[in-house]
Motif scaffolding. Structure first.
Motif, mmCIF file in Angstrom:
data_model
loop_
_atom_site.group_PDB
_atom_site.id
_atom_site.type_symbol
_atom_site.label_atom_id
_atom_site.label_comp_id
_atom_site.label_asym_id
_atom_site.label_seq_id
_atom_site.Cartn_x
_atom_site.Cartn_y
_atom_site.Cartn_z
ATOM 1 N N ALA A 72 -3.548 65.608 68.090
ATOM 2 C CA ALA A 72 -3.082 64.359 67.486
ATOM 3 C C ALA A 72 -2.297 64.730 66.242
ATOM 4 O O ALA A 72 -2.531 65.781 65.630
ATOM 5 C CB ALA A 72 -4.247 63.440 67.128
ATOM 6 N N ALA A 73 -1.343 63.864 65.872
ATOM 7 C CA ALA A 73 -0.473 64.176 64.736
ATOM 8 C C ALA A 73 -0.105 62.898 64.000
ATOM 9 O O ALA A 73 -0.273 61.791 64.521
ATOM 10 C CB ALA A 73 0.784 64.899 65.216
ATOM 11 N N TYR A 74 0.426 63.075 62.778
ATOM 12 C CA TYR A 74 0.833 61.911 62.000
ATOM 13 C C TYR A 74 1.966 62.266 61.052
ATOM 14 O O TYR A 74 2.230 63.442 60.768
ATOM 15 C CB TYR A 74 -0.351 61.343 61.201
ATOM 16 C CG TYR A 74 -0.823 62.210 60.065
ATOM 17 C CD1 TYR A 74 -0.280 62.083 58.782
ATOM 18 C CD2 TYR A 74 -1.830 63.168 60.253
ATOM 19 C CE1 TYR A 74 -0.713 62.883 57.733
ATOM 20 C CE2 TYR A 74 -2.265 63.967 59.214
ATOM 21 C CZ TYR A 74 -1.701 63.822 57.953
ATOM 22 O OH TYR A 74 -2.127 64.614 56.919
ATOM 23 N N PHE A 75 2.641 61.226 60.538
ATOM 24 C CA PHE A 75 3.560 61.369 59.420
ATOM 25 C C PHE A 75 3.662 60.038 58.700
ATOM 26 O O PHE A 75 3.223 59.000 59.208
ATOM 27 C CB PHE A 75 4.947 61.875 59.864
ATOM 28 C CG PHE A 75 5.793 60.881 60.607
ATOM 29 C CD1 PHE A 75 6.805 60.183 59.964
ATOM 30 C CD2 PHE A 75 5.606 60.670 61.959
ATOM 31 C CE1 PHE A 75 7.609 59.290 60.646
ATOM 32 C CE2 PHE A 75 6.412 59.776 62.667
ATOM 33 C CZ PHE A 75 7.408 59.083 62.007
ATOM 34 N N PHE A 76 4.211 60.061 57.500
ATOM 35 C CA PHE A 76 4.387 58.859 56.693
ATOM 36 C C PHE A 76 5.869 58.517 56.595
ATOM 37 O O PHE A 76 6.713 59.399 56.449
ATOM 38 C CB PHE A 76 3.841 59.068 55.274
ATOM 39 C CG PHE A 76 2.357 59.240 55.197
ATOM 40 C CD1 PHE A 76 1.520 58.136 55.116
ATOM 41 C CD2 PHE A 76 1.787 60.504 55.198
ATOM 42 C CE1 PHE A 76 0.149 58.288 55.036
ATOM 43 C CE2 PHE A 76 0.421 60.671 55.115
ATOM 44 C CZ PHE A 76 -0.405 59.552 55.032
ATOM 45 N N SER A 77 6.179 57.214 56.647
ATOM 46 C CA SER A 77 7.540 56.740 56.422
ATOM 47 C C SER A 77 7.482 55.327 55.868
ATOM 48 O O SER A 77 6.830 54.453 56.449
ATOM 49 C CB SER A 77 8.347 56.753 57.722
ATOM 50 O OG SER A 77 9.682 56.314 57.496
#
Length: 225
Positions: free
Chosen positions: A21-26
């Protein structure tokens, strides 16, 4: 650039690693890909959920190593965070029925994948894995393709990486014989050595296999501890 941060990089039965699983912020939005059995606890432990005003979860398919703690995440937000919260999956009614069977007993919705979100244009594409499996193209400051689980490399993703339209491909890989996953030999054929530093592999069967992929010139999904 908003490169993905990985919460886990393991396949379903690689119990020495967390689920992939992965994530990022925007734009004050937390965007998460999948939420397997170990992932809700990881998100809480690392304090990721508190760093955004809005939480959006994109689901690639309904195997338990990709949605196994999604119910827990829904409850955690409802009881403790109270943040704007969205779950995106093309077969919305199917996933909602499944979550209701697990016991989610308050109003919630599963939404269709949006065309735009937090400064990104998004395209959801079917993938060849189990029925109703999907990958995601994200176009923005950092453009990428996230494969989810699949046994076939998406030719559009390959073409767009070669043309520079996307900056990165995040792709599952396996070293075992499986009709529903992508064998490393296929990835080697699709991506010659000069561009393997733009292909990040994930969903590893073992730590040894991860080291082999790295030795072959691929990026590997490094887990945020």
């Amino acid at each position: 650039m908003n490169e993905l941060t990985f919460l886990g990089n393991g396949s379903a039965f690689h119990y020495g690693a967390y689920n992939t699983a992965a994530y990022f912020f925007s734009e004050e939005t937390l965007i998460i890909f999948d939420c397997g059995e170990s992932i809700c606890n990881r998100l809480i432990k690392l304090g990721v959920l508190t760093k955004a005003d809005k939480i959006c979860v994109f689901i690639t398919h309904t195997h338990s190593d990709h949605i196994g703690s999604l119910e827990a995440l829904i409850y955690y937000n409802e009881k403790f965070l109270h943040k704007e919260f969205h779950i995106f999956y093309p077969r919305a009614a199917r996933l909602k029925q499944l979550l209701k069977l697990t016991g989610v007993d308050f109003p919630f919705e599963i939404e269709q994948v949006p065309n735009e979100l937090a400064g990104y244009k998004i395209d959801c594409v079917p993938q060849k894995h189990i029925p109703f499996s999907y990958g995601f193209f994200f176009y923005g400051e950092f453009s990428f393709f996230y494969s989810g689980d699949t046994c076939k490399i998406n030719p559009r993703a390959v073409n767009e990486l070669n043309s520079g339209k996307i900056d990165r491909i995040y792709h599952e890989a396996t070293c075992s014989s499986s009709p529903i996953h992508t064998h490393i030999s296929e990835l080697k054929r699709a991506f010659p050595t000069p561009i393997r530093d733009k292909v990040c592999l994930m969903h590893f069967d073992s730590d040894e296999f991860m080291k082999e992929c790295e030795a072959d010139g691929f990026l590997v999904a490094e887990v945020n501890e």
